[in-house]
Design an enzyme around this catalytic site. Sequence first.
Site, mmCIF file in Angstrom:
data_model
loop_
_atom_site.group_PDB
_atom_site.id
_atom_site.type_symbol
_atom_site.label_atom_id
_atom_site.label_comp_id
_atom_site.label_asym_id
_atom_site.label_seq_id
_atom_site.Cartn_x
_atom_site.Cartn_y
_atom_site.Cartn_z
ATOM 1 N N ALA A 35 -40.610 32.783 -6.263
ATOM 2 C CA ALA A 35 -39.852 32.015 -7.251
ATOM 3 C C ALA A 35 -39.680 30.587 -6.758
ATOM 4 O O ALA A 35 -39.752 30.318 -5.558
ATOM 5 C CB ALA A 35 -38.494 32.661 -7.472
ATOM 6 N N CYS A 36 -39.453 29.728 -7.708
ATOM 7 C CA CYS A 36 -39.175 28.325 -7.446
ATOM 8 C C CYS A 36 -38.034 28.229 -6.415
ATOM 9 O O CYS A 36 -37.063 28.961 -6.554
ATOM 10 C CB CYS A 36 -38.740 27.702 -8.772
ATOM 11 S SG CYS A 36 -38.500 25.963 -8.707
#
Lengths: 375, 75
Positions: free
Chosen positions: B13-14
């Site tokens: 994920a970011c």
Amino acid sequence: MPVNPMTAKEVTKKVINKEAFFILDVRNEGDFKDWKIEGENFDYLNIPYFELLDGVEEILEQIPTDKEVLVVCAKEGSSVMVAEMLSEAGRTVTYLEGGMKSWSEYLEPIKVGDLTDGGELYQFVRIGKGCLSYMVVSNGEAAIIDSTRMTDVYLDFAKNIGASITHVFDTHLHADHISGGRKIAEATGATYWLPPKDATEVTFEYQALENGNDVQIGNTKINIHAIYSPGHTIGSTSFVIDEKYLLSGDILFIDSIGRPDLAGMAEDWVGDLRESLYKRYKELSAELVVLPAHFMIIEELNKDGSISKKLGTLFDENHGLNIEDEDEFRKLVTENLPPQPNAYQEIRETNMGKISPDNDKQREMEIGPNRCAVR
Amino acid sequence: MKSDKVLDAKGLACPMPIVKTKKAINELESGQILEILATDKGAKNDLTAWAKSGGHELMDSSEENGVYTFFIKKG
């Protein structure tokens, strides 16, 4: 030093109380320009997180030490990283729990008034997206109007106040957000009402909501009286509740009026919109309290965070209700319109039951502001 | 397209796809090409903007079954 999260609810409180607050938004510039957390006394700095991978020294000077600082990103991850870097540099900051995703989904319930014989009317303010939905409560029964897809919020709220949901309404087929109406009706056995002219393509059963329909909530005198008011959509319907409140859907807002173009019929519906606003609404009592389905700018919030104004006041102050010339009116609502809401066609199809995107996809479709109005 | 190095950032994920991309790019010579695989939907806009601001060139990007593939030439 670990950094603490701040919830969307806490940020909402700061918006309502008009607190001074500093937001470091680390999403990319396009996303920030398109849509951000709005507050009257909020200051902002937008630096994408990927410009800060080597450190935050360069932006330290731009981050105030005399007010609270919140780091914001799309989903949370990047804001935690940047907040930790700022914390290591000696700053006290928080990050927005769940990022803009949770900001878009947060609903603040606010009581807007008491009804005859002990009923209550609540407005659910979707602060991040500007959507407003309503719950009418009377004698252990509740009705919901223009619900969002965060259906648990209404189900839990009704449960907490000991009411069972018996009727669910949508004032029109929404183009900016996914309606939770059908889901709530399925979960509770409530009747789901839709204006039939907006529902010609829906794939599910509904109860036809038509001009003059009266629906009783509870066994008291609280009635919901439907008024056909086309213009934003051809089926758009307003409600007068308890002869005191006018739920105006997407026809009339506090500082703007509805746009007629989201179903591709702007030219055809201009006349309907004008008639609804300048004739049908004119015939109603100026004392009615207007409760719209959206707000556009944060300045529309009342002191308690609710969004409402008397109809008479709007006839005096709302520019969209004060355009004498019909051509000028036509121009306002058909030319130079703001961009359309994100994924509005897919949202309409979802609300018709034609497509069933998963939760992640629904969330993504709804990103951004509502954009249902013209000013 | 041929790449000099492949970075698998699937499931991350970011901000991790970009953090890892930056690290991987640092290990390449100017002109070499990094191929990145990611599943985070935000990666596309962010990688595009990041490459531009860092003077790198996003040469190609595509999506198949939820996996995004990017080719970035180090500047």
